[in-house]
Scaffold this motif. Structure first.
Motif, PDB file in Angstrom:
ATOM      1  N   SER A 135     -30.519  34.940 -37.265  1.00  0.00           N
ATOM      2  CA  SER A 135     -29.913  36.088 -37.948  1.00  0.00           C
ATOM      3  C   SER A 135     -30.482  37.403 -37.411  1.00  0.00           C
ATOM      4  CB  SER A 135     -30.162  36.012 -39.459  1.00  0.00           C
ATOM      5  OG  SER A 135     -29.696  34.786 -39.970  1.00  0.00           O
ATOM      6  N   PHE A 136     -31.786  37.405 -37.154  1.00  0.00           N
ATOM      7  CA  PHE A 136     -32.429  38.608 -36.610  1.00  0.00           C
ATOM      8  C   PHE A 136     -31.886  38.904 -35.205  1.00  0.00           C
ATOM      9  CE2 PHE A 136     -35.600  40.313 -33.733  1.00  0.00           C
ATOM     10  CZ  PHE A 136     -35.942  41.496 -34.370  1.00  0.00           C
ATOM     11  N   GLN A 137     -31.867  37.877 -34.371  1.00  0.00           N
ATOM     12  CA  GLN A 137     -31.378  38.064 -33.002  1.00  0.00           C
ATOM     13  C   GLN A 137     -29.944  38.593 -33.002  1.00  0.00           C
ATOM     14  OE1 GLN A 137     -31.983  35.343 -29.352  1.00  0.00           O
ATOM     15  NE2 GLN A 137     -30.114  34.573 -30.283  1.00  0.00           N
ATOM     16  N   GLN A 138     -29.109  38.033 -33.915  1.00  0.00           N
ATOM     17  CA  GLN A 138     -27.709  38.466 -33.976  1.00  0.00           C
ATOM     18  C   GLN A 138     -27.615  39.945 -34.371  1.00  0.00           C
ATOM     19  OE1 GLN A 138     -25.180  36.554 -32.838  1.00  0.00           O
ATOM     20  NE2 GLN A 138     -24.106  38.506 -32.939  1.00  0.00           N
ATOM     21  N   ALA A 139     -28.495  40.382 -35.250  1.00  0.00           N
ATOM     22  CA  ALA A 139     -28.479  41.794 -35.664  1.00  0.00           C
ATOM     23  C   ALA A 139     -28.835  42.708 -34.485  1.00  0.00           C
ATOM     24  CB  ALA A 139     -29.460  42.011 -36.821  1.00  0.00           C
ATOM     25  N   VAL A 140     -29.844  42.312 -33.697  1.00  0.00           N
ATOM     26  CA  VAL A 140     -30.219  43.119 -32.525  1.00  0.00           C
ATOM     27  C   VAL A 140     -29.070  43.131 -31.512  1.00  0.00           C
ATOM     28  CG1 VAL A 140     -31.834  43.344 -30.588  1.00  0.00           C
ATOM     29  CG2 VAL A 140     -32.694  42.643 -32.819  1.00  0.00           C
ATOM     30  N   VAL A 141     -28.519  41.938 -31.251  1.00  0.00           N
ATOM     31  CA  VAL A 141     -27.440  41.837 -30.254  1.00  0.00           C
ATOM     32  C   VAL A 141     -26.220  42.645 -30.704  1.00  0.00           C
ATOM     33  CG1 VAL A 141     -25.819  40.236 -29.145  1.00  0.00           C
ATOM     34  CG2 VAL A 141     -28.249  39.647 -29.303  1.00  0.00           C
ATOM     35  N   ASP A 142     -25.816  42.488 -31.959  1.00  0.00           N
ATOM     36  CA  ASP A 142     -24.661  43.250 -32.469  1.00  0.00           C
ATOM     37  C   ASP A 142     -24.883  44.750 -32.284  1.00  0.00           C
ATOM     38  OD1 ASP A 142     -23.166  41.128 -33.268  1.00  0.00           O
ATOM     39  OD2 ASP A 142     -23.635  41.281 -35.406  1.00  0.00           O
ATOM     40  N   THR A 143     -26.083  45.209 -32.633  1.00  0.00           N
ATOM     41  CA  THR A 143     -26.398  46.637 -32.524  1.00  0.00           C
ATOM     42  C   THR A 143     -26.271  47.104 -31.072  1.00  0.00           C
ATOM     43  OG1 THR A 143     -27.944  46.347 -34.354  1.00  0.00           O
ATOM     44  CG2 THR A 143     -28.171  48.367 -33.072  1.00  0.00           C
TER      45      THR A 143
END
Ligand code: KG4
Ligand code: ZN
Length: 331
Positions: A238-246
């Protein structure tokens, strides 16, 4: 023309030789990661001392590996900043002194220019102009690149870098240093929709980033949810997805703004497969293409410094006799 490149800005001692006609002739690297692991991060004084021990033997090794003699080197490039002052000084002092002894030009290279040009070492290098997303442990920047030396900073992190956010979150999860790649591995078996992390600064115009709040939200979830294996994997994903989305949202915005059709991603975090995949989807949708270095040239290496130094030499630039470094150096 053959340029020797020396990289000692942080925790890797890395040396390479780039030949203008034949390409990369050799590259060697010694990682200090085990030296700093017990401390959970890079200890600057230990880093400098270790660079002192390793730099000259590695230069000798790189010259031998390329089947050359010192007299075959036409220029010596070294990272002059940004980075840790003491660590930079080791490479700069050795590089400048060797160039003086060999009576060849010395080339002071900007570490982030090295990262930015690293995809040029691959078989299918990007043509100019392009947008560059530089994501490392110390920097998160969007740069418009019109040509060698023609860079425009479009946006950057106002606090932590993306790699730093990965490393700090990984540390909170009990992973060892540097945690970025370990967190990414853990994310493979997690559910990226399980926890809702913010996509910082995406709800307002502009191309700047902020990652320190994301780390704080991760800390709250970690404290609340505990640390079973599955919880850890779900937090990582979930954390990685937030960084990638940003990063994806800001890249799309920057591509829109500049009209560029090519995107280069470089720096340690460009090794992240999820980031690569999702940026590839974005560029495909837009009829463009994404470029990145091979994995070993995403993180710090000597090849990118030798290449950037070669370009500086071609442009007729060289360093005077001063031995200086610039630990904080805007590109
Ligand atoms: O470019 P680099 O080697 O050093 C700096 O110039 O800072 O980048 C190192 C950073 C570290 O924060 C590391 O955790 C991160 O790149 N990194 C990754 C991955 N591989 C390296 N972060 C996320 N996913 C990865 N696969
Ligand atoms: Zn770097």
């Amino acid at each position: 023309m053959r340029v020797l490149g020396i990289e000692t800005s942080c925790d890797e001692t890395a040396i390479a030789i780039y030949d203008g006609e034949k390409g990369l002739l050799s590259h060697v690297l010694y990682s200090q990661i085990p030296l700093h692991a017990d401390y959970g991060g890079v200890v600057p004084e230990l880093a400098s001392r270790d660079h002192v021990k390793k730099t000259l033997p590695l230069i000798k090794q790189a010259i031998e590996q390329a089947g050359l003699n010192a007299s075959d080197i036409d220029g010596v490039a070294y990272t002059a900043g940004p980075g840790l002052a003491g660590a930079l000084l080791v490479g700069a002092t050795i590089g400048r002194s060797l160039a003086y002894a060999w009576q060849k030009p010395a080339l002071a290279v900007h570490h982030m220019e090295g990262h930015l040009l690293a995809p040029m070492l691959e078989d299918n290098p990007p043509a100019f102009p392009f947008l560059a997303l530089l994501v490392s442990g110390g920097h998160t920047q969007l740069v418009g690149v019109e040509g060698i030396g023609r860079y425009q900073l479009l946006g950057e992190s106002i606090d932590d870098a993306a790699g730093e956010a990965f490393d700090k979150t990984a540390k909170l999860m009990g992973l060892s240093y540097p945690g970025g790649p370990l967190l990414a591995k853990l994310a493979l078996s997690g559910d990226s929709k399980k926890y809702k992390f913010p996509r910082p600064m995406t709800d307002r115009p502009g191309l700047d980033f902020s990652f320190s709040g994301l780390k704080t939200s991760a800390a709250n979830v970690i404290a609340k949810e505990g640390s079973t294996e599955q919880v850890q994997a779900d937090i990582a994903a979930s954390f990685q997805q937030a960084v990638v989305d940003t990063l994806v949202i800001k890249c799309e915005r920057a591509l829109e703004q500049t009209g560029y059709q090519r995107l280069v991603i470089a720096g340690g975090v460009s090794a992240n497969l999820s980031l690569r995949e999702q940026l590839a989807v974005l560029l495909k949708q837009r009829g463009g293409e994404v470029y990145y270095p091979r994995k070993e040239f995403c993180t710090d290496n000597g090849a990118m410094i030798a290449y950037a130094g070669y370009q500086r030499l071609q442009a007729g630039q060289q360093q005077d006799l001063t031995i200086g470094v610039t630990p904080r150096w805007p590109m």
